[in-house]
Scaffold this motif. Structure first.
Motif, mmCIF file in Angstrom:
data_model
loop_
_atom_site.group_PDB
_atom_site.id
_atom_site.type_symbol
_atom_site.label_atom_id
_atom_site.label_comp_id
_atom_site.label_asym_id
_atom_site.label_seq_id
_atom_site.Cartn_x
_atom_site.Cartn_y
_atom_site.Cartn_z
ATOM 1 N N THR A 104 6.892 28.963 -41.744
ATOM 2 C CA THR A 104 7.574 29.634 -40.911
ATOM 3 C C THR A 104 5.946 30.488 -40.043
ATOM 4 O O THR A 104 6.095 30.826 -39.102
ATOM 5 N N GLY A 105 5.198 31.017 -41.031
ATOM 6 C CA GLY A 105 4.043 31.631 -40.756
ATOM 7 C C GLY A 105 3.069 30.696 -39.718
ATOM 8 O O GLY A 105 2.740 31.377 -38.581
ATOM 9 N N ALA A 106 3.002 29.584 -39.843
ATOM 10 C CA ALA A 106 2.227 28.815 -38.761
ATOM 11 C C ALA A 106 3.046 28.530 -37.444
ATOM 12 O O ALA A 106 2.447 28.734 -36.332
ATOM 13 N N ILE A 107 4.385 28.372 -37.620
ATOM 14 C CA ILE A 107 5.211 28.485 -36.341
ATOM 15 C C ILE A 107 5.049 29.818 -35.644
ATOM 16 O O ILE A 107 4.791 29.669 -34.457
ATOM 17 N N ALA A 108 5.086 30.994 -36.379
ATOM 18 C CA ALA A 108 4.664 32.413 -35.693
ATOM 19 C C ALA A 108 3.661 32.443 -35.118
ATOM 20 O O ALA A 108 3.404 33.039 -34.037
ATOM 21 N N ASP A 109 2.589 31.930 -35.789
ATOM 22 C CA ASP A 109 1.085 31.869 -35.154
ATOM 23 C C ASP A 109 1.214 31.073 -34.010
ATOM 24 O O ASP A 109 0.428 31.490 -32.915
ATOM 25 N N PHE A 110 1.678 29.872 -33.874
ATOM 26 C CA PHE A 110 1.665 29.258 -32.948
ATOM 27 C C PHE A 110 2.380 29.944 -31.634
ATOM 28 O O PHE A 110 1.846 29.948 -30.441
ATOM 29 N N ILE A 111 3.533 30.343 -31.781
ATOM 30 C CA ILE A 111 4.137 31.024 -30.897
ATOM 31 C C ILE A 111 3.400 32.407 -30.329
ATOM 32 O O ILE A 111 3.102 32.429 -28.984
ATOM 33 N N ALA A 112 2.989 32.945 -31.276
ATOM 34 C CA ALA A 112 2.030 34.266 -30.707
ATOM 35 C C ALA A 112 0.995 33.766 -30.019
ATOM 36 O O ALA A 112 0.921 34.512 -28.842
ATOM 37 N N ALA A 113 0.244 32.605 -30.163
ATOM 38 C CA ALA A 113 -0.878 32.351 -29.248
ATOM 39 C C ALA A 113 -0.369 31.990 -28.022
ATOM 40 O O ALA A 113 -1.021 32.161 -26.996
ATOM 41 N N GLU A 114 1.013 31.099 -27.787
ATOM 42 C CA GLU A 114 1.373 30.812 -26.716
ATOM 43 C C GLU A 114 1.627 31.769 -25.948
ATOM 44 O O GLU A 114 1.508 31.805 -24.461
ATOM 45 N N VAL A 115 2.151 32.973 -26.271
ATOM 46 C CA VAL A 115 2.723 33.941 -25.305
ATOM 47 C C VAL A 115 1.675 35.241 -25.395
ATOM 48 O O VAL A 115 2.010 36.166 -24.647
ATOM 49 N N GLY A 116 0.532 35.118 -26.079
ATOM 50 C CA GLY A 116 -0.625 36.000 -26.020
ATOM 51 C C GLY A 116 -0.074 37.378 -26.920
ATOM 52 O O GLY A 116 -0.514 38.498 -26.410
ATOM 53 N N LEU A 117 0.546 37.197 -27.873
ATOM 54 C CA LEU A 117 0.798 38.281 -28.959
ATOM 55 C C LEU A 117 -0.388 38.461 -29.917
ATOM 56 O O LEU A 117 -0.901 37.504 -30.528
#
Length: 164
Positions: A151-164
């Motif tokens: 989950t952490g890696a998926i959240a990191d990916f999403i955060a990078a994609e949306v600019g969080l």
């Protein structure tokens, strides 16, 4: 608002991933809302309750409110289902809206995929799917492959994609 989706076929692990992502992001101090598309008739209002009786009598909208939460139910009564954009516009502002479902809409998504379901990947030919979160080997991919249980890696990916 930043928007990112989780998509996949039935029993791919979408809801579990959504639940874990909400907990992960809120634990990081990110405000999150969710939208879930249902492919069937659903009702959040149990039979016999006052608000259900109001809707059954013909009310177009029924609102419930308490000191803990409020909910607004709208009966479409034959009208067209609102678009994803229409629904997003009704949400209060947050840092991130996670969307479950809406496979064919054009927002960025991660595909949840589990080998044991036997379903094909949606990702090939769909540029809105930015990564695949898999349990098992989906075969060669032209985009990032993430572990469905990380989950952490998926959240990191999403955060990078949306600019969080």
């Amino acid at each position: 608002m930043r928007v990112f989706g989780v998509t996949g076929w039935k029993n791919a692990g979408k809801t579990g991933l959504m639940e874990r992502l909400v907990a992960e992001f809120t634990g990081r101090g990110v405000s999150v809302s969710t939208l879930k598309h249902a492919h069937h008739s659903f009702d959040v209002d149990p039979p016999g309750k006052d608000s259900r009786r109001h809707r059954e009598a013909g009310a177009r909208q029924a609102m419930l409110s308490s000191s803990n939460r409020w909910a607004l139910m709208t009966e479409l009564r034959g009208a067209q289902e609102p678009t994803l954009a229409d629904l997003l516009a009704r949400l209060d502002p947050v840092d991130l809206v996670l969307i479950e479902g809406w496979k064919r809409d054009r927002h960025p998504k991660v595909e949840a995929w589990r080998a044991e379901t036997g379903h094909r990947l949606i990702a090939p030919g769909d540029p809105t799917i930015r990564a695949v979160a898999a349990k098992g080997d989906p075969g060669p991919l032209d985009r990032p492959l993430l572990d469905l249980d990380d989950t952490g890696a998926i959240a990191d990916f999403i955060a990078a994609e949306v600019g969080l």
